[in-house]
Enzyme design. Sequence first.
Site, PDB file in Angstrom:
ATOM      1  N   HIS A   1      -0.518  -8.637   0.382  1.00 24.34           N
ATOM      2  CA  HIS A   1      -0.253  -7.484   1.250  1.00 24.34           C
ATOM      3  C   HIS A   1      -1.573  -6.935   1.757  1.00 24.34           C
ATOM      4  O   HIS A   1      -2.413  -6.486   0.987  1.00 24.34           O
ATOM      5  CB  HIS A   1       0.495  -6.406   0.459  1.00 24.34           C
TER       6      HIS A   1
ATOM      7  N   ASN B   1       0.808  -1.224   0.000  1.00 26.92           N
ATOM      8  CA  ASN B   1       0.000   0.000   0.000  1.00 26.92           C
ATOM      9  C   ASN B   1       0.838   1.270   0.000  1.00 26.92           C
ATOM     10  O   ASN B   1       0.399   2.301  -0.462  1.00 26.92           O
ATOM     11  CB  ASN B   1      -0.964   0.011   1.186  1.00 26.92           C
ATOM     12  N   HIS B   2       2.062   1.199   0.518  1.00 27.11           N
ATOM     13  CA  HIS B   2       2.866   2.418   0.568  1.00 27.11           C
ATOM     14  C   HIS B   2       3.391   2.827  -0.790  1.00 27.11           C
ATOM     15  O   HIS B   2       3.693   3.984  -1.012  1.00 27.11           O
ATOM     16  CB  HIS B   2       4.041   2.244   1.528  1.00 27.11           C
TER      17      HIS B   2
ATOM     18  N   ASP C   1       2.412  -6.249   5.455  1.00 26.15           N
ATOM     19  CA  ASP C   1       1.568  -5.118   5.858  1.00 26.15           C
ATOM     20  C   ASP C   1       1.545  -4.968   7.367  1.00 26.15           C
ATOM     21  O   ASP C   1       1.809  -3.898   7.884  1.00 26.15           O
ATOM     22  CB  ASP C   1       0.128  -5.212   5.330  1.00 26.15           C
TER      23      ASP C   1
ATOM     24  N   HIS D   1       3.314  -5.180  10.607  1.00 26.57           N
ATOM     25  CA  HIS D   1       4.762  -5.199  10.859  1.00 26.57           C
ATOM     26  C   HIS D   1       5.174  -6.129  11.991  1.00 26.57           C
ATOM     27  O   HIS D   1       6.350  -6.230  12.318  1.00 26.57           O
ATOM     28  CB  HIS D   1       5.260  -3.776  11.139  1.00 26.57           C
TER      29      HIS D   1
HETATM   30 MN    MN Z   1       4.361  -1.624   5.631  1.00 33.36          MN
END
Ligand code: MN
Length: 407
Positions: free
Chosen positions: A153, A88-89, A184, A186
């Site tokens: 993810h 997503n980042h 995703d 962490h």
């Molecule tokens: Mn991440």
Amino acid sequence: MTRVIHTGDTHVGYRQYHSPERRQDFLDAFEAVVDDAVDDASDGVDAVVHAGDLFHDRRPDLPDLLGVLSALRRLDAAGVPFLAIVGNHEATRGSQWLDLFSDLGLATRLADEPTVVGETAFYGLDHVPPSRRDELDYEFVPHDANHAVLVAHGLFTPFPHADWDTETVLDAANVDFDALLLGDNHVADRAQVDDTWVTYCGSTERASAEERDARGYNLVEFGADAGGETAVDVRRRSLDTRPFVFVDVDLAADEGVDRVREQVRQHDLDDAVAVVTITGGGEPVTPAAVEEAAVEEGALLARVTDHRAVGGDPTDAAPDVEFGDPDAAVRERVREMDLSDSGRHLDETVRDDGLADSNVRDRVADFVADAVADGDLDDVETDETDDAAGDDGADDPDDQVSMEDFL
Ligand SMILES: [Mn+2]
């Protein structure tokens, strides 16, 4: 047997706490994973699987890009394939850095067709925002390998903060997956859902001060048990990352900054990020005075979070919202907003530490103008406008959209 390193959430390029050293740390951690893969190549690490968020954002700077490129070249030279998806980042419509690495022959972007390494077929599912998950059919091209793995993810059940139901995915998928290798979340974790192993590898550097446990990655083996059924073995390996030293100080009513500084000085802070958390009562504490003490003790930098109620009255109720880690709080909120890609891009531009405030307005204006001209308006377009837009978009008044539509 197939043996892979499962990593993800490397967030290369993240200038955490505005620190250039921290930014280098994220690249170093990714390089450390690659070093391990190269060292192990002869004993049978068959691939490095990256579960998304390779870069912290979609516009990595040149030193980070070159660093990743050089690490991928080393993997390639050692004969270890790099299989990855998009998180997503770094998500953006259209091309990804991963596609460039793939064009260069240095990476494989996993998708709904199998990529077979050893005896295992690997598939990929990039991050999909919750608003678009209903469109997913979880149809994959069948394989004839012994084992099958989906790399995805997102925040999947049964782990904390989940918004994506693993059982739904497994039931809907036409391929019988032996494992889900996830990114995703962490926090490294693993669980079995039905007969499938589901595991997060965790981030390789602490992207938030809440990530207290040691960082690392997974080593995953796919083989057969005595009865010929697939056996999945998931192990952890730690990484030697930047030390974070957590100093938790609970102040009594008559204590204050001197007590906090004294506690800070009792720790070995050499080159560490010192994370100081104050609870209890006592006098007001100026963060700068604590940070100074930490840096005098050799810390790279210090972060001070005061959890005491404003005014220092310990009988006050705890606030509903805690900003122990403002970056994490903002990330969480932005995720909940479920913005379009363009919305997230604008948000990142506004909050980009590396972009001078005076340049934000121009950068946003350029982006919006380009997006309108290209018809690249992800939430309002259809497949037809996607194909037709581009050349004539800006001239046609019907193509105009409000900011509300745009975001
Ligand atoms: Mn991440």
